[in-house]
Enzyme design. Structure first.
Site, PDB file in Angstrom:
ATOM      1  N   LYS A  14       0.843  -1.210   0.000  1.00  0.00           N
ATOM      2  CA  LYS A  14       0.000   0.000   0.000  1.00  0.00           C
ATOM      3  C   LYS A  14       0.877   1.258   0.000  1.00  0.00           C
ATOM      4  O   LYS A  14       0.676   2.159  -0.798  1.00  0.00           O
ATOM      5  CB  LYS A  14      -0.925   0.018   1.229  1.00  0.00           C
ATOM      6  CG  LYS A  14      -1.868  -1.172   1.314  1.00  0.00           C
ATOM      7  CD  LYS A  14      -2.782  -1.093   2.513  1.00  0.00           C
ATOM      8  CE  LYS A  14      -2.079  -1.213   3.862  1.00  0.00           C
ATOM      9  NZ  LYS A  14      -1.467  -2.549   4.115  1.00  0.00           N
ATOM     10  N   ARG A  89     -10.282   0.155   7.821  1.00  0.00           N
ATOM     11  CA  ARG A  89      -9.796  -1.176   8.130  1.00  0.00           C
ATOM     12  C   ARG A  89     -10.851  -2.011   8.833  1.00  0.00           C
ATOM     13  O   ARG A  89     -10.601  -3.176   9.143  1.00  0.00           O
ATOM     14  CB  ARG A  89      -8.621  -1.050   9.112  1.00  0.00           C
ATOM     15  CG  ARG A  89      -7.283  -1.193   8.503  1.00  0.00           C
ATOM     16  CD  ARG A  89      -6.315  -0.967   9.643  1.00  0.00           C
ATOM     17  NE  ARG A  89      -5.079  -1.614   9.401  1.00  0.00           N
ATOM     18  CZ  ARG A  89      -4.044  -1.024   8.823  1.00  0.00           C
ATOM     19  NH1 ARG A  89      -4.130   0.190   8.395  1.00  0.00           N
ATOM     20  NH2 ARG A  89      -2.915  -1.677   8.674  1.00  0.00           N
ATOM     21  N   ARG A 128      11.624  -5.604   5.435  1.00  0.00           N
ATOM     22  CA  ARG A 128      11.306  -4.199   5.152  1.00  0.00           C
ATOM     23  C   ARG A 128      12.099  -3.230   6.033  1.00  0.00           C
ATOM     24  O   ARG A 128      12.328  -3.460   7.209  1.00  0.00           O
ATOM     25  CB  ARG A 128       9.820  -3.929   5.377  1.00  0.00           C
ATOM     26  CG  ARG A 128       9.553  -2.433   5.191  1.00  0.00           C
ATOM     27  CD  ARG A 128       8.156  -2.024   5.247  1.00  0.00           C
ATOM     28  NE  ARG A 128       7.446  -2.506   6.409  1.00  0.00           N
ATOM     29  CZ  ARG A 128       6.138  -2.399   6.523  1.00  0.00           C
ATOM     30  NH1 ARG A 128       5.446  -1.861   5.545  1.00  0.00           N
ATOM     31  NH2 ARG A 128       5.531  -2.840   7.582  1.00  0.00           N
ATOM     32  N   ARG A 172      -1.338  -8.857  13.249  1.00  0.00           N
ATOM     33  CA  ARG A 172      -1.819  -7.941  12.202  1.00  0.00           C
ATOM     34  C   ARG A 172      -2.565  -8.714  11.113  1.00  0.00           C
ATOM     35  O   ARG A 172      -3.599  -8.254  10.618  1.00  0.00           O
ATOM     36  CB  ARG A 172      -0.643  -7.165  11.595  1.00  0.00           C
ATOM     37  CG  ARG A 172      -0.168  -6.042  12.492  1.00  0.00           C
ATOM     38  CD  ARG A 172       1.273  -5.663  12.248  1.00  0.00           C
ATOM     39  NE  ARG A 172       1.527  -5.051  10.965  1.00  0.00           N
ATOM     40  CZ  ARG A 172       2.733  -4.957  10.418  1.00  0.00           C
ATOM     41  NH1 ARG A 172       3.791  -5.457  11.037  1.00  0.00           N
ATOM     42  NH2 ARG A 172       2.894  -4.361   9.263  1.00  0.00           N
TER      43      ARG A 172
HETATM   44  P1  AP5 Z   1       4.762  -1.589   1.942  1.00  0.00           P
HETATM   45  O1  AP5 Z   1       4.433  -0.729   0.765  1.00  0.00           O
HETATM   46  O2  AP5 Z   1       5.450  -0.967   3.105  1.00  0.00           O
HETATM   47  O3  AP5 Z   1       3.449  -2.403   2.422  1.00  0.00           O
HETATM   48  P2  AP5 Z   1       2.150  -1.905   3.175  1.00  0.00           P
HETATM   49  O4  AP5 Z   1       0.979  -2.549   2.515  1.00  0.00           O
HETATM   50  O5  AP5 Z   1       2.148  -0.417   3.280  1.00  0.00           O
HETATM   51  O6  AP5 Z   1       2.367  -2.615   4.568  1.00  0.00           O
HETATM   52  P3  AP5 Z   1       2.218  -2.050   6.043  1.00  0.00           P
HETATM   53  O7  AP5 Z   1       2.953  -2.999   6.949  1.00  0.00           O
HETATM   54  O8  AP5 Z   1       2.606  -0.606   6.115  1.00  0.00           O
HETATM   55  O9  AP5 Z   1       0.705  -2.202   6.270  1.00  0.00           O
HETATM   56  P4  AP5 Z   1       0.016  -2.231   7.588  1.00  0.00           P
HETATM   57  O10 AP5 Z   1      -1.379  -2.128   7.111  1.00  0.00           O
HETATM   58  O11 AP5 Z   1       0.327  -3.379   8.466  1.00  0.00           O
HETATM   59  O12 AP5 Z   1       0.634  -0.986   8.392  1.00  0.00           O
HETATM   60  P5  AP5 Z   1       0.151   0.527   8.604  1.00  0.00           P
HETATM   61  O13 AP5 Z   1       1.326   1.390   8.709  1.00  0.00           O
HETATM   62  O14 AP5 Z   1      -0.932   0.880   7.675  1.00  0.00           O
HETATM   63  O15 AP5 Z   1       5.645  -2.807   1.378  1.00  0.00           O
HETATM   64  C1  AP5 Z   1       6.133  -3.825   2.229  1.00  0.00           C
HETATM   65  C2  AP5 Z   1       7.469  -4.351   1.724  1.00  0.00           C
HETATM   66  O16 AP5 Z   1       7.279  -4.979   0.454  1.00  0.00           O
HETATM   67  C3  AP5 Z   1       8.515  -3.267   1.498  1.00  0.00           C
HETATM   68  O17 AP5 Z   1       9.751  -3.791   1.898  1.00  0.00           O
HETATM   69  C4  AP5 Z   1       8.486  -2.994   0.000  1.00  0.00           C
HETATM   70  O18 AP5 Z   1       9.760  -2.609  -0.449  1.00  0.00           O
HETATM   71  C5  AP5 Z   1       8.060  -4.349  -0.576  1.00  0.00           C
HETATM   72  N1  AP5 Z   1       7.155  -4.235  -1.724  1.00  0.00           N
HETATM   73  C6  AP5 Z   1       6.097  -3.395  -1.846  1.00  0.00           C
HETATM   74  N2  AP5 Z   1       5.456  -3.571  -3.020  1.00  0.00           N
HETATM   75  C7  AP5 Z   1       6.112  -4.571  -3.662  1.00  0.00           C
HETATM   76  C8  AP5 Z   1       5.917  -5.227  -4.892  1.00  0.00           C
HETATM   77  N3  AP5 Z   1       4.918  -4.887  -5.713  1.00  0.00           N
HETATM   78  N4  AP5 Z   1       6.761  -6.236  -5.233  1.00  0.00           N
HETATM   79  C9  AP5 Z   1       7.787  -6.586  -4.404  1.00  0.00           C
HETATM   80  N5  AP5 Z   1       8.026  -5.986  -3.208  1.00  0.00           N
HETATM   81  C10 AP5 Z   1       7.206  -4.995  -2.837  1.00  0.00           C
HETATM   82  O19 AP5 Z   1      -0.511   0.400  10.058  1.00  0.00           O
HETATM   83  C11 AP5 Z   1       0.309   0.110  11.173  1.00  0.00           C
HETATM   84  C12 AP5 Z   1      -0.542  -0.032  12.413  1.00  0.00           C
HETATM   85  O20 AP5 Z   1      -1.220   1.215  12.691  1.00  0.00           O
HETATM   86  C13 AP5 Z   1      -1.663  -1.065  12.338  1.00  0.00           C
HETATM   87  O21 AP5 Z   1      -1.222  -2.371  12.625  1.00  0.00           O
HETATM   88  C14 AP5 Z   1      -2.628  -0.516  13.400  1.00  0.00           C
HETATM   89  O22 AP5 Z   1      -2.168  -0.823  14.685  1.00  0.00           O
HETATM   90  C15 AP5 Z   1      -2.522   0.996  13.214  1.00  0.00           C
HETATM   91  N6  AP5 Z   1      -3.510   1.477  12.240  1.00  0.00           N
HETATM   92  C16 AP5 Z   1      -3.253   2.037  11.030  1.00  0.00           C
HETATM   93  N7  AP5 Z   1      -4.392   2.344  10.388  1.00  0.00           N
HETATM   94  C17 AP5 Z   1      -5.401   1.965  11.215  1.00  0.00           C
HETATM   95  C18 AP5 Z   1      -6.819   2.000  11.112  1.00  0.00           C
HETATM   96  N8  AP5 Z   1      -7.419   2.467  10.013  1.00  0.00           N
HETATM   97  N9  AP5 Z   1      -7.542   1.524  12.153  1.00  0.00           N
HETATM   98  C19 AP5 Z   1      -6.956   1.062  13.258  1.00  0.00           C
HETATM   99  N10 AP5 Z   1      -5.613   0.977  13.419  1.00  0.00           N
HETATM  100  C20 AP5 Z   1      -4.853   1.428  12.415  1.00  0.00           C
HETATM  101 MG    MG Z   2       2.293   0.965   4.841  1.00  0.00          MG
END
Ligand code: AP5
Ligand code: MG
Length: 219
Positions: A14, A89, A128, A172
């Protein structure tokens, strides 16, 4: 321009796709995860509350997250489109977003569901690294910065997120299946759901997403 949601499990890509899309379309990137991490870094009351959930892999309570997003979407820079990453989410968040979209006359037009199998998600999350300043994601094997430990985009320090442990990822993923995956049905019924299989790699994923956005009915 378009009001867009990026949906998908942890590690789906994402954040990676969001960074690419905002540089093409010049709309604000609203990542609730990044907003919480910023608050944690600043040591605010919101940050202290969020840290107690995020570090264990749990979701921050709906009412906290919804009011944060309502406030952000009402800002002027969201007038001509915005890109939500990691919100909604849960079903209550999706329903609240419908109301917010109506109130502000900024409804969701496109939901891009990013997919990858679980083995790939684990590989991505365990390798990552992220820029502390601008949040750009990297990977120790496949997406390395030009200079070790330094962000290509802003020169910030690259670090490993606290919730990128095996234990936290498991929690997660469980939240994703129980709370977030049902949103695929919700948005399919609204006729705005599209899919991008991110295993084709970041460049091709961007091309597919652009085609979706440009083919969608946006104001
Ligand atoms: P990356 O782009 O970082 O993936 P991502 O989908 O953004 O993964 P996240 O871990 O950030 O998602 P998340 O939903 O767990 O965390 P968030 O910060 O939103 O890519 C991942 C890796 O893959 C990287 O190394 C990249 O280089 C590689 N990659 C990417 N695309 C690729 C491709 N096409 N091919 C190959 N490699 C690739 O949330 C964190 C925490 O915040 C949550 O757990 C929760 O506690 C809280 N939170 C956030 N939003 C909410 C909400 N709406 N409600 C409640 N709690 C929330
Ligand atoms: Mg992210």
């Amino acid at each position: 321009m378009c009001n867009i949601i990026l949906l998908g499990p942890p590690g789906a890509g994402k954040g990676t796709l969001a960074k690419q899309l905002i540089s093409v379309y010049n709309i604000p990137h609203i990542s609730t995860g990044d907003m919480f991490r910023e608050a944690i870094k600043d040591g605010t009351p919101l940050g202290r509350l969020a840290a107690s959930y995020i570090n264990e892999g749990h979701l921050v309570p709906d009412e906290v997250t919804i009011s944060l997003v309502r406030e952000r979407l009402s800002q002027k820079d969201c007038e001509h489109g915005y890109l939500l990453d990691g919100f909604p989410r849960t079903l209550p968040q999706a329903e609240a977003l419908d109301t917010i979209g109506k109130d502000l006359k900024r409804p969701i037009r496109v939901v891009i569901n990013i997919t990858a199998d679980e083995e790939e998600l684990v590989r991505r999350i365990s390798g990552r690294r992220v820029c502390r300043k601008c949040g750009t994601p990297y990977h120790i094997d496949t997406m390395r910065p030009k200079e070790e430990g330094v962000c290509d985009a802003c020169g910030g320090e690259i670090y490993q997120r606290k919730d990128d442990t095996k234990e936290s990822l498991l929690v997660r993923l469980n939240h994703y299946y129980a709370d977030t995956k049902p949103l695929e049905d919700y948005y399919a019924k609204h006729g705005v759901l599209y899919e991008v299989d991110s295993t084709v790699g970041p460049k091709k994923s961007l091309k597919i997403a652009q085609k979706i956005i440009e083919g969608a009915k946006c104001d």
